[in-house]
Design an enzyme around this catalytic site. Structure first.
Site, PDB file in Angstrom:
ATOM      1  N   ASP A   1     -17.522 -31.372  -3.621  1.00  0.00           N
ATOM      2  CA  ASP A   1     -17.305 -32.676  -4.257  1.00  0.00           C
ATOM      3  C   ASP A   1     -15.960 -33.265  -3.801  1.00  0.00           C
ATOM      4  O   ASP A   1     -14.910 -32.674  -4.051  1.00  0.00           O
ATOM      5  CB  ASP A   1     -17.298 -32.444  -5.772  1.00  0.00           C
ATOM      6  CG  ASP A   1     -17.261 -33.735  -6.553  1.00  0.00           C
ATOM      7  OD1 ASP A   1     -16.991 -34.787  -5.949  1.00  0.00           O
ATOM      8  OD2 ASP A   1     -17.496 -33.675  -7.772  1.00  0.00           O
TER       9      ASP A   1
ATOM     10  N   CYS B   1     -20.838 -40.532  -3.994  1.00  0.00           N
ATOM     11  CA  CYS B   1     -20.083 -39.990  -2.844  1.00  0.00           C
ATOM     12  C   CYS B   1     -21.008 -39.251  -1.872  1.00  0.00           C
ATOM     13  O   CYS B   1     -21.348 -39.763  -0.803  1.00  0.00           O
ATOM     14  CB  CYS B   1     -18.963 -39.060  -3.309  1.00  0.00           C
ATOM     15  SG  CYS B   1     -17.724 -39.865  -4.338  1.00  0.00           S
ATOM     16  N   ARG B   2     -21.418 -38.020  -2.249  1.00  0.00           N
ATOM     17  CA  ARG B   2     -22.098 -37.181  -1.265  1.00  0.00           C
ATOM     18  C   ARG B   2     -23.545 -37.593  -0.988  1.00  0.00           C
ATOM     19  O   ARG B   2     -23.943 -37.698   0.177  1.00  0.00           O
ATOM     20  CB  ARG B   2     -22.070 -35.713  -1.737  1.00  0.00           C
ATOM     21  CG  ARG B   2     -20.692 -35.108  -1.710  1.00  0.00           C
ATOM     22  CD  ARG B   2     -20.631 -33.823  -2.499  1.00  0.00           C
ATOM     23  NE  ARG B   2     -20.807 -34.064  -3.926  1.00  0.00           N
ATOM     24  CZ  ARG B   2     -20.912 -33.125  -4.856  1.00  0.00           C
ATOM     25  NH1 ARG B   2     -20.914 -31.857  -4.490  1.00  0.00           N
ATOM     26  NH2 ARG B   2     -21.047 -33.449  -6.115  1.00  0.00           N
ATOM     27  N   SER B   3     -24.354 -37.810  -2.039  1.00  0.00           N
ATOM     28  CA  SER B   3     -25.775 -38.074  -1.766  1.00  0.00           C
ATOM     29  C   SER B   3     -26.015 -39.441  -1.111  1.00  0.00           C
ATOM     30  O   SER B   3     -26.886 -39.548  -0.240  1.00  0.00           O
ATOM     31  CB  SER B   3     -26.654 -37.865  -3.000  1.00  0.00           C
ATOM     32  OG  SER B   3     -26.296 -38.694  -4.066  1.00  0.00           O
TER      33      SER B   3
ATOM     34  N   ASN C   1     -23.963 -39.554  -7.546  1.00  0.00           N
ATOM     35  CA  ASN C   1     -24.700 -40.457  -6.650  1.00  0.00           C
ATOM     36  C   ASN C   1     -23.814 -41.614  -6.168  1.00  0.00           C
ATOM     37  O   ASN C   1     -24.303 -42.724  -5.941  1.00  0.00           O
ATOM     38  CB  ASN C   1     -25.984 -40.999  -7.309  1.00  0.00           C
ATOM     39  CG  ASN C   1     -26.964 -41.673  -6.357  1.00  0.00           C
ATOM     40  OD1 ASN C   1     -27.688 -42.590  -6.730  1.00  0.00           O
ATOM     41  ND2 ASN C   1     -27.000 -41.246  -5.115  1.00  0.00           N
TER      42      ASN C   1
ATOM     43  N   CYS D   1     -26.674 -35.389  -5.730  1.00  0.00           N
ATOM     44  CA  CYS D   1     -25.347 -34.846  -6.051  1.00  0.00           C
ATOM     45  C   CYS D   1     -25.088 -35.109  -7.531  1.00  0.00           C
ATOM     46  O   CYS D   1     -26.032 -35.320  -8.301  1.00  0.00           O
ATOM     47  CB  CYS D   1     -24.270 -35.429  -5.139  1.00  0.00           C
ATOM     48  SG  CYS D   1     -24.024 -37.203  -5.296  1.00  0.00           S
TER      49      CYS D   1
HETATM   50  P1  4NP Z   1     -20.652 -37.221  -6.018  1.00  0.00           P
HETATM   51  O1  4NP Z   1     -19.124 -37.255  -6.480  1.00  0.00           O
HETATM   52  O2  4NP Z   1     -21.343 -36.237  -6.935  1.00  0.00           O
HETATM   53  O3  4NP Z   1     -20.564 -36.728  -4.609  1.00  0.00           O
HETATM   54  O4  4NP Z   1     -21.175 -38.626  -6.145  1.00  0.00           O
HETATM   55  C1  4NP Z   1     -18.743 -37.499  -7.808  1.00  0.00           C
HETATM   56  C2  4NP Z   1     -18.676 -38.788  -8.274  1.00  0.00           C
HETATM   57  C3  4NP Z   1     -18.268 -39.016  -9.567  1.00  0.00           C
HETATM   58  C4  4NP Z   1     -17.920 -37.963 -10.392  1.00  0.00           C
HETATM   59  C5  4NP Z   1     -17.988 -36.660  -9.905  1.00  0.00           C
HETATM   60  C6  4NP Z   1     -18.411 -36.434  -8.612  1.00  0.00           C
HETATM   61  N1  4NP Z   1     -17.477 -38.201 -11.708  1.00  0.00           N
HETATM   62  O5  4NP Z   1     -17.025 -37.237 -12.365  1.00  0.00           O
HETATM   63  O6  4NP Z   1     -17.524 -39.352 -12.178  1.00  0.00           O
END
Ligand code: 4NP
Length: 165
Positions: free
Chosen positions: A132, A15-17, A13, A10
């Site tokens: 996201d 939240c989703r992955s 790294n 993702c």
């Molecule tokens: P992820 O979510 O891609 O599912 O881990 C996010 C975590 C952090 C950010 C964006 C999406 N960020 O902008 O810091």
């Protein structure tokens, strides 16, 4: 013994992955394929390297019996395309970032997680992305888990067939 390796990808790294990694580890353990299916996750961005998953993702996972608290953020590298048979991305933006980094000959290793949702499961009306949840509320994290559970059950079945296990 034949093995297959999968890296969930993702943006951050956190939240989703890591959620997909936690769900997949659980399903692979249940299927007694821990030594045949190797699992990791990574982010295309570098903001959260070394961090534990977002507290909201940990909480949502914990509510369904998955412990993702020991996972730590890392960034995808070009070496990952040789290390992993599949790089399974959460959304189209992740796909685009992976394609930029990937040696052209290995591009077919890049896939979308939602491709693996079994056809009869139409809860998301054919949605191709895991959205996201970072700037949203707890409902978003619950939906990420629903999608990861549906897709990872399909992915285990695909990999089991590939391994002949
Ligand atoms: P992820 O979510 O891609 O599912 O881990 C996010 C975590 C952090 C950010 C964006 C999406 N960020 O902008 O810091």
């Amino acid at each position: 013994m034949k093995t297959v390796s999968v890296c969930f990808v993702c943006l951050g790294n956190i939240c989703r992955s890591p959620t997909a990694e936690g769900v997949m580890r659980h399903f692979v353990h249940e299927a007694q394929l821990t030594d045949r299916i190797l699992i990791d996750s990574a982010g295309t961005g570098d903001w959260h390297i070394g961090e534990a998953p977002d507290e909201r993702a940990q909480q949502a996972a914990r509510e369904r019996g998955y412990d993702i608290g020991t996972l730590r953020g890392r960034q995808v590298t070009s070496a990952d395309f040789a290390r992993f048979d599949l790089l399974v991305a959460m959304d189209e933006r992740n796909i685009a970032a992976l394609r930029q980094l990937c040696p052209p000959a290995l591009r077919d290793r890049i896939r979308l997680l939602m491709e693996f949702v079994p056809e009869m499961d139409n809860r998301w009306n054919g949605a191709r992305e895991v959205v996201d949840p970072y700037f949203g509320d707890s409902e978003g994290f619950a939906q990420v888990l629903d999608q990861c559970e549906a897709a990872c059950s399909g992915l285990v079945a695909v990999l089991r067939a590939k391994l002949g296990a």
